[in-house]
Design a protein around this motif. Structure first.
Motif, PDB file in Angstrom:
ATOM      1  N   ASN A 110      -0.275   6.764  -0.808  1.00 55.32           N
ATOM      2  CA  ASN A 110      -0.454   6.326   0.574  1.00 55.32           C
ATOM      3  C   ASN A 110      -1.946   6.223   0.838  1.00 55.32           C
ATOM      4  O   ASN A 110      -2.532   7.075   1.487  1.00 55.32           O
ATOM      5  CB  ASN A 110       0.209   7.316   1.537  1.00 55.32           C
ATOM      6  CG  ASN A 110       0.174   6.815   2.963  1.00 55.32           C
ATOM      7  OD1 ASN A 110       0.005   5.625   3.215  1.00 55.32           O
ATOM      8  ND2 ASN A 110       0.317   7.726   3.899  1.00 55.32           N
TER       9      ASN A 110
ATOM     10  N   PRO B 233      -1.749  -1.867   3.289  1.00 53.84           N
ATOM     11  CA  PRO B 233      -0.508  -1.728   2.529  1.00 53.84           C
ATOM     12  C   PRO B 233       0.338  -2.981   2.703  1.00 53.84           C
ATOM     13  O   PRO B 233       0.338  -3.609   3.764  1.00 53.84           O
ATOM     14  CB  PRO B 233       0.167  -0.516   3.159  1.00 53.84           C
ATOM     15  CG  PRO B 233      -0.446  -0.382   4.507  1.00 53.84           C
ATOM     16  CD  PRO B 233      -1.801  -0.993   4.448  1.00 53.84           C
TER      17      PRO B 233
ATOM     18  N   THR C 208       6.426  -0.729   0.066  1.00 56.25           N
ATOM     19  CA  THR C 208       6.760   0.431  -0.753  1.00 56.25           C
ATOM     20  C   THR C 208       8.167   0.240  -1.291  1.00 56.25           C
ATOM     21  O   THR C 208       9.049  -0.234  -0.577  1.00 56.25           O
ATOM     22  CB  THR C 208       6.691   1.726   0.076  1.00 56.25           C
ATOM     23  OG1 THR C 208       5.357   1.874   0.568  1.00 56.25           O
ATOM     24  CG2 THR C 208       7.033   2.938  -0.760  1.00 56.25           C
TER      25      THR C 208
ATOM     26  N   SER D 288       4.036   1.777  -4.563  1.00 59.19           N
ATOM     27  CA  SER D 288       3.561   1.027  -3.405  1.00 59.19           C
ATOM     28  C   SER D 288       2.671  -0.126  -3.843  1.00 59.19           C
ATOM     29  O   SER D 288       2.058  -0.084  -4.908  1.00 59.19           O
ATOM     30  CB  SER D 288       2.744   1.949  -2.488  1.00 59.19           C
ATOM     31  OG  SER D 288       3.529   3.034  -2.058  1.00 59.19           O
TER      32      SER D 288
END
Length: 111
Positions: free
Chosen positions: A13, A29, A32, A37
């Motif tokens: 993360n 991001p 995921t 991810s």
């Protein structure tokens, strides 16, 4: 509290601005999944936008998986096809293996 038998995995993360491999920077991001991810990153001087696929730490720590993952990344880096994202680099950050690959705009496989 009883044990449910479920295992907890370290899912990467990383926040925007995190440096990976000394030369890549997390932008945002993207998604995921079960294996890890994916992030949009800025990269080296030649490629502005790249994708970083980071694998869960339990998979990164498995010797058999590590060897297979590295071998597959190396093979994929030699391929050139419009339907296959090109692999540019293999890095490790905080105990997790990651591949640096071509960033492709569009829908996800899930979509």
């Amino acid at each position: 509290m009883g044990h449910t038998g479920e295992r907890t995995f370290h899912m990467p993360n990383y926040t925007p601005g995190t440096r990976i491999g000394g030369r890549y920077t997390i932008i945002r991001p993207i998604g995921t999944g079960g294996m890890g991810s994916v992030y949009e990153i800025s990269g080296d001087a030649l490629r502005n936008r790249l994708a970083l696929k980071v694998i869960r730490s339990d998979l990164s720590n498995n010797k058999v998986f590590r060897a297979r993952f590295k071998r597959e990344a190396k093979i994929q880096s030699t391929l050139s096809h419009p339907n296959i994202g090109r692999v540019f680099d293999l890095v490790e950050h905080e105990g997790c293996l990651a591949i640096v690959m071509e960033f492709i705009e569009g829908r996800t496989l899930r979509d």
